[in-house]
Design an enzyme around this catalytic site. Structure first.
Site, PDB file in Angstrom:
ATOM      1  N   ASP A 177       0.819  -1.206   0.000  1.00 11.09           N
ATOM      2  CA  ASP A 177       0.000   0.000   0.000  1.00 11.09           C
ATOM      3  C   ASP A 177       0.862   1.268   0.000  1.00 11.09           C
ATOM      4  O   ASP A 177       1.957   1.277   0.562  1.00 11.09           O
ATOM      5  CB  ASP A 177      -0.904  -0.009   1.239  1.00 11.09           C
ATOM      6  N   HIS A 192       3.222   3.657  -8.796  1.00  9.21           N
ATOM      7  CA  HIS A 192       2.969   2.259  -9.167  1.00  9.21           C
ATOM      8  C   HIS A 192       4.173   1.667  -9.910  1.00  9.21           C
ATOM      9  O   HIS A 192       4.539   0.501  -9.713  1.00  9.21           O
ATOM     10  CB  HIS A 192       1.720   2.161 -10.040  1.00  9.21           C
ATOM     11  N   LEU A 213      11.364 -20.384  -3.874  1.00 11.81           N
ATOM     12  CA  LEU A 213      10.276 -19.548  -3.369  1.00 11.81           C
ATOM     13  C   LEU A 213       9.075 -19.598  -4.299  1.00 11.81           C
ATOM     14  O   LEU A 213       9.211 -19.512  -5.517  1.00 11.81           O
ATOM     15  CB  LEU A 213      10.764 -18.106  -3.238  1.00 11.81           C
TER      16      LEU A 213
END
Length: 234
Positions: A14, A31, A125
């Protein structure tokens, strides 16, 4: 590392837009920078020993944003899915997506499927992007699918328990979240992984996502290790 380690970390990324405004830039710049931060946090998660990393990338509610911002986000998503291929192959990362991707255009869907296929045999991962994702919808979707199977006679209602229900969620093949991190100073979960965070530890970080570093990830993991997880027991 033992039991008191967050093998599954989920992050609500966020603050991109607010950070950009502080820099005197458009929200879209935030962004763009935020998408690049993902690379270093993926590498940091690998170094720390995290096994699953789920990133809240685009929620079902994000469609309410201005059309110009959504257009930018879609273009950015296409580019990032291509860009991440080299990193994920180099780092042995397996890629996955949770959410309803049918709402995206054909090129984005192809890029998603291509990255999933290219990394499907990787053993390191596991990175999941939550795309067009909503936690309530995920639960409703699972309930609907189970109801259909009950209707067909494939499931006895008495068989339905938490284990069976969980098999109908998007990422049914990975464990529940151990650690949920939210950047940007807000302290809410925003419809993210409502089922999977039932016993997660929460760490809220005041920094905006473009400012988040590997040291911040490490600090959140160390905070997790200091907590006592009782799961309702003593």
């Amino acid at each position: 590392m033992g039991e008191n380690f967050p093998y599954h970390v989920a992050i609500i990324m966020d603050g991109n837009g607010r950070w950009a405004k502080q820099q005197g830039k458009n929200r879209t710049y935030g962004h763009y920078i935020g998408s690049n931060v993902v690379d270093r946090i993926v590498e940091a998660a690998i170094d720390e020993g995290v096994r699953y990393l789920t990133l809240y990338t685009f929620s079902t509610e994000n469609w309410k944003r201005p059309k110009s911002e959504i257009r930018f986000l879609m273009v950015l998503l296409k580019k990032q899915l291509v860009k991440k291929r080299d990193l994920f192959l180099k780092k042995n990362v397996r890629f996955g997506v949770i959410g309803e991707i049918d709402s995206f255009d054909e090129q984005i869907r192809e890029n998603i499927e291509g990255l999933i296929e290219a990394t499907q045999n990787n053993t390191g991962l596991r990175v999941n992007l939550a795309l067009n994702y909503g936690g309530r919808y995920e639960i409703v979707r699972a309930a609907r699918q189970i109801a259909e199977e009950v209707k067909r006679g494939d499931i006895d209602p008495n068989q339905i328990d938490e284990g069976l229900f969980a098999r109908y969620l998007y990422a049914h093949d990975i464990p529940d979240v151990d650690l949920l991190i939210r950047t940007g100073g807000e302290k809410r979960v925003s419809n993210f992984l409502l089922w999977q965070i039932s016993y997660a530890e929460f760490v809220f970080v005041d920094k905006y996502w473009p400012e988040f570093t590997r040291d911040d990830l490490r600090a959140a993991i160390e905070e997790f290790k200091r907590r006592k997880r009782r799961f309702g027991g003593l």
